[in-house]
Design a protein around this motif. Sequence first.
Motif, PDB file in Angstrom:
ATOM      1  N   HIS A 200       0.813  -1.217   0.000  1.00 38.42           N
ATOM      2  CA  HIS A 200       0.000   0.000   0.000  1.00 38.42           C
ATOM      3  C   HIS A 200       0.848   1.270   0.000  1.00 38.42           C
ATOM      4  CE1 HIS A 200      -3.378  -2.491   0.292  1.00 38.42           C
ATOM      5  NE2 HIS A 200      -3.253  -2.803   1.561  1.00 38.42           N
ATOM      6  N   THR A 201       2.062   1.160   0.532  1.00 36.55           N
ATOM      7  CA  THR A 201       2.883   2.376   0.594  1.00 36.55           C
ATOM      8  C   THR A 201       4.217   2.100  -0.065  1.00 36.55           C
ATOM      9  OG1 THR A 201       3.574   1.627   2.760  1.00 36.55           O
ATOM     10  CG2 THR A 201       1.904   3.349   2.713  1.00 36.55           C
ATOM     11  N   THR A 202       4.370   2.535  -1.276  1.00 35.24           N
ATOM     12  CA  THR A 202       5.658   2.332  -1.942  1.00 35.24           C
ATOM     13  C   THR A 202       6.613   3.403  -1.438  1.00 35.24           C
ATOM     14  OG1 THR A 202       4.815   3.654  -3.748  1.00 35.24           O
ATOM     15  CG2 THR A 202       4.741   1.286  -4.037  1.00 35.24           C
ATOM     16  N   ASP A 203       7.821   2.952  -1.113  1.00 32.44           N
ATOM     17  CA  ASP A 203       8.813   3.875  -0.560  1.00 32.44           C
ATOM     18  C   ASP A 203      10.147   3.563  -1.214  1.00 32.44           C
ATOM     19  OD1 ASP A 203      10.178   5.645   1.009  1.00 32.44           O
ATOM     20  OD2 ASP A 203      10.309   4.334   2.747  1.00 32.44           O
ATOM     21  N   LYS A 204      10.164   3.724  -2.538  1.00 35.33           N
ATOM     22  CA  LYS A 204      11.333   3.267  -3.294  1.00 35.33           C
ATOM     23  C   LYS A 204      12.576   4.091  -2.986  1.00 35.33           C
ATOM     24  CE  LYS A 204       9.188   0.832  -7.101  1.00 35.33           C
ATOM     25  NZ  LYS A 204       7.842   1.189  -7.383  1.00 35.33           N
ATOM     26  N   GLN A 205      12.386   5.372  -2.693  1.00 38.02           N
ATOM     27  CA  GLN A 205      13.544   6.217  -2.419  1.00 38.02           C
ATOM     28  C   GLN A 205      14.006   6.106  -0.966  1.00 38.02           C
ATOM     29  OE1 GLN A 205      10.721   7.635  -4.052  1.00 38.02           O
ATOM     30  NE2 GLN A 205      11.743   7.051  -5.951  1.00 38.02           N
ATOM     31  N   GLY A 206      13.241   5.429  -0.152  1.00 38.85           N
ATOM     32  CA  GLY A 206      13.590   5.329   1.265  1.00 38.85           C
ATOM     33  C   GLY A 206      13.437   6.654   1.979  1.00 38.85           C
ATOM     34  N   LYS A 207      12.530   7.520   1.483  1.00 35.29           N
ATOM     35  CA  LYS A 207      12.448   8.865   2.064  1.00 35.29           C
ATOM     36  C   LYS A 207      11.770   8.874   3.427  1.00 35.29           C
ATOM     37  CE  LYS A 207       8.287   9.933  -0.619  1.00 35.29           C
ATOM     38  NZ  LYS A 207       7.629  10.845  -1.515  1.00 35.29           N
ATOM     39  N   TYR A 208      11.149   7.758   3.811  1.00 33.59           N
ATOM     40  CA  TYR A 208      10.493   7.721   5.122  1.00 33.59           C
ATOM     41  C   TYR A 208      11.310   6.923   6.141  1.00 33.59           C
ATOM     42  CZ  TYR A 208       6.423   9.394   2.543  1.00 33.59           C
ATOM     43  OH  TYR A 208       5.571  10.129   1.769  1.00 33.59           O
ATOM     44  N   GLN A 209      12.590   6.642   5.803  1.00 33.68           N
ATOM     45  CA  GLN A 209      13.387   5.835   6.736  1.00 33.68           C
ATOM     46  C   GLN A 209      13.553   6.548   8.073  1.00 33.68           C
ATOM     47  OE1 GLN A 209      13.620   3.008   6.125  1.00 33.68           O
ATOM     48  NE2 GLN A 209      14.106   2.547   4.017  1.00 33.68           N
ATOM     49  N   TYR A 210      13.607   7.886   8.025  1.00 37.26           N
ATOM     50  CA  TYR A 210      13.788   8.643   9.269  1.00 37.26           C
ATOM     51  C   TYR A 210      12.614   8.397  10.210  1.00 37.26           C
ATOM     52  CZ  TYR A 210      14.513  12.647  12.340  1.00 37.26           C
ATOM     53  OH  TYR A 210      14.700  13.433  13.437  1.00 37.26           O
ATOM     54  N   GLN A 211      11.375   8.449   9.635  1.00 38.86           N
ATOM     55  CA  GLN A 211      10.176   8.196  10.463  1.00 38.86           C
ATOM     56  C   GLN A 211      10.176   6.746  10.979  1.00 38.86           C
ATOM     57  OE1 GLN A 211      10.174  10.007   7.706  1.00 38.86           O
ATOM     58  NE2 GLN A 211       8.447  11.402   7.575  1.00 38.86           N
ATOM     59  N   ALA A 212      10.583   5.834  10.109  1.00 37.95           N
ATOM     60  CA  ALA A 212      10.660   4.421  10.535  1.00 37.95           C
ATOM     61  C   ALA A 212      11.673   4.291  11.666  1.00 37.95           C
ATOM     62  CB  ALA A 212      11.065   3.546   9.349  1.00 37.95           C
ATOM     63  N   ARG A 485      19.171   6.612  10.696  1.00 42.80           N
ATOM     64  CA  ARG A 485      19.670   6.816   9.324  1.00 42.80           C
ATOM     65  C   ARG A 485      19.033   5.826   8.355  1.00 42.80           C
ATOM     66  NH1 ARG A 485      24.624   7.702  11.789  1.00 42.80           N
ATOM     67  NH2 ARG A 485      25.246   5.530  11.633  1.00 42.80           N
ATOM     68  N   LEU A 486      18.897   4.577   8.796  1.00 46.77           N
ATOM     69  CA  LEU A 486      18.515   3.505   7.860  1.00 46.77           C
ATOM     70  C   LEU A 486      17.061   3.055   7.970  1.00 46.77           C
ATOM     71  CD1 LEU A 486      21.680   1.265   8.393  1.00 46.77           C
ATOM     72  CD2 LEU A 486      21.285   2.848   6.523  1.00 46.77           C
ATOM     73  N   GLY A 487      16.438   3.261   9.149  1.00 46.48           N
ATOM     74  CA  GLY A 487      15.136   2.633   9.389  1.00 46.48           C
ATOM     75  C   GLY A 487      15.361   1.173   9.735  1.00 46.48           C
ATOM     76  N   PRO A 488      14.451   0.540  10.487  1.00 48.98           N
ATOM     77  CA  PRO A 488      14.728  -0.793  11.032  1.00 48.98           C
ATOM     78  C   PRO A 488      14.879  -1.882   9.982  1.00 48.98           C
ATOM     79  CG  PRO A 488      12.445  -0.176  11.407  1.00 48.98           C
ATOM     80  CD  PRO A 488      13.130   1.038  10.875  1.00 48.98           C
ATOM     81  N   ARG A 489      14.079  -1.811   8.896  1.00 45.42           N
ATOM     82  CA  ARG A 489      14.150  -2.896   7.908  1.00 45.42           C
ATOM     83  C   ARG A 489      15.462  -2.840   7.126  1.00 45.42           C
ATOM     84  NH1 ARG A 489       9.556  -5.808   7.427  1.00 45.42           N
ATOM     85  NH2 ARG A 489       7.865  -5.018   8.714  1.00 45.42           N
ATOM     86  N   LYS A 490      15.894  -1.629   6.789  1.00 42.10           N
ATOM     87  CA  LYS A 490      17.161  -1.518   6.067  1.00 42.10           C
ATOM     88  C   LYS A 490      18.335  -1.817   7.004  1.00 42.10           C
ATOM     89  CE  LYS A 490      19.273   1.224   2.500  1.00 42.10           C
ATOM     90  NZ  LYS A 490      19.377   2.500   1.830  1.00 42.10           N
TER      91      LYS A 490
END
Length: 518
Positions: A200-212, A485-490
């Motif tokens: 449902h939420t594509t985040d290809k650029q990883g621009k929401y990693q900070y929020q994650a 910096r990375l978000g948990p999944r990355k």
Amino acid sequence: MLYLAASCIALLFGPLFYRYFSSGSGLQKGLDGFIFVSLGGLVLIHILPELLEHGGFVTLLFVILGLWGPTASERIFHRYSEITHNITLSLGIIGLLLHTITDGGAMVLSQQQGNSPLLALGVILHRLPVGLAIWWLLKPQVGARWAGIVLVAMMGLTAVGYFAGEQLLHQLSIENTVYLQAFVTGSILHVVLHQPHGEHTTDKQGKYQYQAGIGSLLGLGLLAILLLMDTGSQAHEHHEHSHGVEQFVSWLLTISPVLLLSYLFATLRFKLGLQPQHQNLGLRWLQRLAGPEALIITLALLGPWFALYQIIGLAVIAGLLTWNKTSLTDPHLQLPESAWRFGFAHLVDRSAPWIILSLILANLIGHPSVPLENPALQVLILLLVFIPMRFCNLGAAILALALFYSGWNQVAVAFSLLAAPVINIAQLKLMTWKQGLMLGGVLVSAFIVADLIPLTSDYVLVLPESINILGLAIISLLFGASLLRLGPRKFLSRMVTNLKPEHHHDHKQSHGHSHHHH
């Protein structure tokens, strides 16, 4: 009754938080990070050691079945992958429902004479991520009505556990349902890892990693509170060999200052020109296998004999691989210019997931109720762990250390030091059969040596508690910054890319992961 009401209210925060967070993609990523860390951490550090205590080694097999079974069946039955996923989801939900009955019982126990009220508070607090997770998993799949029904059922079952008395609790006790709980625990981990509605939420650029990252830090905060409470309530029971939370915290305290020293040493060697992209293949291999910052951990916390053994063993392996002109898997990409950024950001990003994994792994497979006294069996178990994963040298040193503290044989400890950074599928694919056999020969010879010569030593660094606490605080900040910096999944992707086959729910959500293995 107050505890019962509070635990039910805690569940209701799930839909409220979800409604607020799902309004924007960034907030949704934050929610994902929070659940990923808090629920995943709760399972790995709190629930699994408890299951191991009651069910022994077989428990781990059921957990692995619950975790990888759905993925395997999805790959075999492509057409029915949606059904498989839904079955796994249902199992996870049933497991959480069963768990709520024991939660109700735990709150009754906490009110009895001599027991700590912290236990009840812990139950209430850990309902927050559970309520959120139920809503997060179910609402996109089956709608709000069914998600609501499950939450109401959870409240009802908590009340059943609270009022049913000891007879029902005995029937549903861990001793009677340990393998079912282990399988279900694996299912919960599977669902958390595979983010069920990522499309449902594509985040290809990883621009929401900070929020994650922020969400995952909040999850870590909640986890820390729960674990500290658990330690507090365990202190009342005087566990002779507490191998759960207390053990984990004491390892973290011991390791942190020495780990900081290792990162400082890495900064210095980068400054002096010993860098991952060095022209000399031998020096590249030396960095891959030893750092040489990993030797600091071994020297300080395992003693000089283990360090000498590691230096000689890794020098022989590096020499062999250089002579064979074997190339390295997962080269360092996009190196920073600054030595400080290399030591305290780049290297932290690469090593932090492995260090955390090593501690969790040792906390599980080193558990006293997992009877693995036989050194050959210990080495075999470690081999099964190393082959699918590409440990970094710091993670290998920490794993060896934690296994040593758990009372494992020195042959297995030595195996972790030498084999973890090099015995893995990604690296073995870059070798010929002949090179692989030569490497195997060197490792077997090294284990025979480790079996014959005592490597333990009294010369181990013991620091004052205040230094350990300061070290842990700084390491927590560094690891926290890496999560941001990375978000948990990355953050975990280096391990998960080796472990996690492409999942049909994840196709549109690659986060721009690099395809090399760490």
